[in-house]
Design a protein around this motif. Structure first.
Motif, PDB file in Angstrom:
ATOM      1  N   PRO A 178      -2.758   2.389   1.634  1.00 35.71           N
ATOM      2  CA  PRO A 178      -2.007   2.103   2.857  1.00 35.71           C
ATOM      3  C   PRO A 178      -1.610   3.399   3.559  1.00 35.71           C
ATOM      4  N   LYS A 179      -1.707   3.378   4.884  1.00 37.52           N
ATOM      5  CA  LYS A 179      -1.395   4.587   5.665  1.00 37.52           C
ATOM      6  C   LYS A 179       0.060   5.044   5.452  1.00 37.52           C
ATOM      7  N   ASP A 180       0.942   4.041   5.264  1.00 47.16           N
ATOM      8  CA  ASP A 180       2.372   4.357   5.158  1.00 47.16           C
ATOM      9  C   ASP A 180       2.841   4.416   3.707  1.00 47.16           C
ATOM     10  N   LEU A 181       1.924   4.705   2.784  1.00 42.60           N
ATOM     11  CA  LEU A 181       2.277   4.720   1.357  1.00 42.60           C
ATOM     12  C   LEU A 181       3.405   5.731   1.094  1.00 42.60           C
ATOM     13  N   ALA A 182       4.499   5.227   0.527  1.00 42.84           N
ATOM     14  CA  ALA A 182       5.622   6.118   0.201  1.00 42.84           C
ATOM     15  C   ALA A 182       5.461   6.559  -1.249  1.00 42.84           C
ATOM     16  N   ILE A 183       5.107   7.814  -1.421  1.00 43.23           N
ATOM     17  CA  ILE A 183       4.835   8.316  -2.773  1.00 43.23           C
ATOM     18  C   ILE A 183       5.531   9.656  -2.995  1.00 43.23           C
ATOM     19  N   ASP A 184       6.181   9.769  -4.144  1.00 49.39           N
ATOM     20  CA  ASP A 184       6.749  11.056  -4.540  1.00 49.39           C
ATOM     21  C   ASP A 184       5.705  11.746  -5.420  1.00 49.39           C
ATOM     22  N   VAL A 185       5.047  12.729  -4.826  1.00 45.37           N
ATOM     23  CA  VAL A 185       3.909  13.353  -5.500  1.00 45.37           C
ATOM     24  C   VAL A 185       4.337  14.041  -6.797  1.00 45.37           C
ATOM     25  N   ALA A 186       5.496  14.668  -6.780  1.00 44.63           N
ATOM     26  CA  ALA A 186       5.946  15.411  -7.968  1.00 44.63           C
ATOM     27  C   ALA A 186       6.014  14.520  -9.205  1.00 44.63           C
ATOM     28  N   SER A 187       6.564  13.303  -9.024  1.00 46.88           N
ATOM     29  CA  SER A 187       6.695  12.411 -10.180  1.00 46.88           C
ATOM     30  C   SER A 187       5.577  11.370 -10.230  1.00 46.88           C
ATOM     31  N   GLY A 188       4.760  11.303  -9.193  1.00 42.51           N
ATOM     32  CA  GLY A 188       3.689  10.306  -9.135  1.00 42.51           C
ATOM     33  C   GLY A 188       4.230   8.897  -8.987  1.00 42.51           C
ATOM     34  N   THR A 189       5.373   8.772  -8.288  1.00 35.68           N
ATOM     35  CA  THR A 189       5.993   7.456  -8.172  1.00 35.68           C
ATOM     36  C   THR A 189       5.842   6.880  -6.768  1.00 35.68           C
ATOM     37  N   VAL A 190       5.371   5.637  -6.716  1.00 34.39           N
ATOM     38  CA  VAL A 190       5.232   4.913  -5.449  1.00 34.39           C
ATOM     39  C   VAL A 190       6.390   3.940  -5.345  1.00 34.39           C
ATOM     40  N   GLN A 191       6.974   3.869  -4.144  1.00 41.77           N
ATOM     41  CA  GLN A 191       8.090   2.933  -3.947  1.00 41.77           C
ATOM     42  C   GLN A 191       7.605   1.490  -3.951  1.00 41.77           C
ATOM     43  N   GLY A 192       8.371   0.617  -4.575  1.00 46.23           N
ATOM     44  CA  GLY A 192       8.046  -0.805  -4.558  1.00 46.23           C
ATOM     45  C   GLY A 192       7.516  -1.294  -5.885  1.00 46.23           C
ATOM     46  N   PRO A 193       7.200  -2.592  -5.946  1.00 44.43           N
ATOM     47  CA  PRO A 193       6.746  -3.188  -7.203  1.00 44.43           C
ATOM     48  C   PRO A 193       5.322  -2.778  -7.557  1.00 44.43           C
ATOM     49  N   PRO A 194       4.966  -2.910  -8.828  1.00 43.68           N
ATOM     50  CA  PRO A 194       3.592  -2.593  -9.230  1.00 43.68           C
ATOM     51  C   PRO A 194       2.591  -3.435  -8.426  1.00 43.68           C
ATOM     52  N   ARG A 195       1.578  -2.791  -7.905  1.00 41.38           N
ATOM     53  CA  ARG A 195       0.569  -3.494  -7.107  1.00 41.38           C
ATOM     54  C   ARG A 195      -0.686  -2.647  -7.018  1.00 41.38           C
ATOM     55  N   THR A 196      -1.746  -3.265  -6.549  1.00 39.95           N
ATOM     56  CA  THR A 196      -2.994  -2.530  -6.347  1.00 39.95           C
ATOM     57  C   THR A 196      -2.913  -1.791  -5.019  1.00 39.95           C
ATOM     58  N   LEU A 197      -3.220  -0.501  -5.058  1.00 42.84           N
ATOM     59  CA  LEU A 197      -3.013   0.334  -3.879  1.00 42.84           C
ATOM     60  C   LEU A 197      -4.281   0.578  -3.060  1.00 42.84           C
ATOM     61  N   SER A 198      -5.433   0.443  -3.700  1.00 43.65           N
ATOM     62  CA  SER A 198      -6.701   0.712  -3.008  1.00 43.65           C
ATOM     63  C   SER A 198      -7.820   0.095  -3.846  1.00 43.65           C
ATOM     64  N   ASP A 199      -9.018   0.056  -3.283  1.00 45.35           N
ATOM     65  CA  ASP A 199     -10.171  -0.411  -4.072  1.00 45.35           C
ATOM     66  C   ASP A 199     -10.357   0.477  -5.301  1.00 45.35           C
ATOM     67  N   ALA A 200     -10.216   1.790  -5.081  1.00 40.75           N
ATOM     68  CA  ALA A 200     -10.381   2.732  -6.209  1.00 40.75           C
ATOM     69  C   ALA A 200      -9.366   2.406  -7.308  1.00 40.75           C
ATOM     70  N   HIS A 201      -8.134   2.139  -6.910  1.00 39.59           N
ATOM     71  CA  HIS A 201      -7.075   1.808  -7.867  1.00 39.59           C
ATOM     72  C   HIS A 201      -7.399   0.489  -8.588  1.00 39.59           C
ATOM     73  N   ALA A 202      -7.912  -0.503  -7.818  1.00 37.47           N
ATOM     74  CA  ALA A 202      -8.256  -1.809  -8.415  1.00 37.47           C
ATOM     75  C   ALA A 202      -9.306  -1.631  -9.510  1.00 37.47           C
ATOM     76  N   PHE A 203     -10.318  -0.812  -9.245  1.00 42.75           N
ATOM     77  CA  PHE A 203     -11.370  -0.603 -10.257  1.00 42.75           C
ATOM     78  C   PHE A 203     -10.844   0.210 -11.433  1.00 42.75           C
ATOM     79  N   PHE A 204      -9.978   1.167 -11.138  1.00 46.63           N
ATOM     80  CA  PHE A 204      -9.395   1.956 -12.245  1.00 46.63           C
ATOM     81  C   PHE A 204      -8.645   1.030 -13.197  1.00 46.63           C
ATOM     82  N   ARG A 205      -7.906   0.072 -12.618  1.00 42.73           N
ATOM     83  CA  ARG A 205      -7.109  -0.835 -13.454  1.00 42.73           C
ATOM     84  C   ARG A 205      -7.988  -1.704 -14.359  1.00 42.73           C
ATOM     85  N   GLU A 206      -9.242  -1.864 -14.003  1.00 51.46           N
ATOM     86  CA  GLU A 206     -10.156  -2.663 -14.834  1.00 51.46           C
ATOM     87  C   GLU A 206     -11.084  -1.788 -15.664  1.00 51.46           C
ATOM     88  N   SER A 207     -10.828  -0.500 -15.682  1.00 56.47           N
ATOM     89  CA  SER A 207     -11.831   0.426 -16.238  1.00 56.47           C
ATOM     90  C   SER A 207     -11.851   0.498 -17.759  1.00 56.47           C
TER      91      SER A 207
END
Ligand SMILES: Cc1cc2nc3c(=O)[nH]c(=O)nc-3n(C[C@H](O)[C@H](O)[C@H](O)COP(=O)(O)O)c2cc1C
Length: 280
Positions: A178-207
């Motif tokens: 998402p263009k407006d992804l709120a992410i704290d790069v230092a800690s690798g934390t994305v705001q909000g509940p666990p969810r799939t963030l991209s196609d790449a992320h979706a495939f990683f989760r099944e890897s």
């Protein structure tokens, strides 16, 4: 070992950053220029058996042209990733086999282009996909990657399981965060509940550690690369930035990625692959 070096599908690469297929990788001069300025893998323009004049985005000189360059580069220990398109299963097999025998470490099957969707239609049915991949796998020795189109009609889990069962060890997926992804790069934390963030992320989760993901799309800076890695990419491919900026873009992105890794105390990019966390 350099901080940005990585193992992709079992192949050691000097950098997790590489060009996307087609971006400055269609002509001999372009390919040699990229090789001269960047130590990572080189991804060739997608090619078919005899070459294409149209569509414009797949204009290529045919597999024999890339075969000879692959032979030259692999003799110099350059890691080559060939990219295949075709209008039939037979053409895919033929072209993949030629690139494999020319020494490509990885062969990427470009199933993401309209030209392929309209001819081979690999995603028209699961059986169709299975048949194409099974036949290519049976005829090649190299590591195989599949460039997956966005919005495929099957669940990522089903496709990922098929890849794993066929020893296809790399999925090249859209980095459509998402263009407006709120992410704290230092800690690798994305705001909000666990969810799939991209196609790449979706495939990683099944890897299940059997499939490596390459993220392609919108990687213009080291920060973009860092976030793609956090969300599951083992490597990233750069298209538009390379077209705009020239061959130096790969080195710049690699250096920026290296600095962010150092800043956050990471010795290797492999430490951050897929470690994104969510805060509710
Ligand atoms: C000039 C150009 C040529 C491309 N040719 C191919 C190609 O032959 N095969 C392919 O799989 N993708 C091709 N692509 C798509 C890129 O590999 C990549 O998926 C796309 O540009 C998204 O990445 P970006 O946002 O960094 O540009 C091409 C892209 C560009 C800009």
């Amino acid at each position: 070992m350099e901080r940005t070096s990585i193992r992709l599908g079992g192949v050691e690469l000097a950098s997790s950053v590489m060009n996307a297929s087609g971006a400055r990788s269609a002509e001999r001069g372009e390919i040699y220029e990229l090789c001269a300025v960047h130590g990572g893998a080189i991804v060739f323009k997608s090619c078919n058996r005899a070459g294409l004049e149209t569509p414009e985005n797949l204009k290529n000189r045919g597999v024999e042209f890339f075969q000879s360059i692959a032979t030259e580069l692999t003799a110099r220990n350059k890691k080559v990733i060939g990219s295949v398109v075709g209008a039939s299963e037979e053409e895919f097999i033929d072209v993949a086999r030629i690139l494999d025998r020319a020494g490509a470490s990885i062969v990427e099957l470009n199933l993401a282009d309209d030209y392929v969707t309209k001819s081979v239609a690999p995603f028209a049915s699961f059986e169709r996909l299975k048949s194409l991949l099974g036949r290519v796998r049976g005829e090649t020795q190299c590591v195989l990657a599949v460039k997956v189109p966005p919005r495929v009609p099957f669940e990522p889990r089903a496709i990922a399981d098929l890849f794993k069962s066929m020893r296809i060890t790399i999925a090249v997926c859209a980095n459509d965060l998402p263009k407006d992804l709120a992410i704290d790069v230092a800690s690798g934390t994305v705001q909000g509940p666990p969810r799939t963030l991209s196609d790449a992320h979706a495939f990683f989760r099944e890897s299940e550690n059997l499939l490596d993901v390459v993220a392609v799309g919108g990687v213009n800076t080291g920060r973009d690369a860092y976030i793609a890695h956090l969300t599951g990419a083992t490597a990233v491919q750069v298209g538009s930035a390379l077209m705009k900026e020239g061959a130096g873009a790969l080195g710049r992105i690699d250096r920026e990625l290296d600095s962010i890794l150092a800043e956050h105390g990471h010795k290797s990019v492999s430490e951050i692959v897929g470690i994104v966390r969510f805060s509710r």
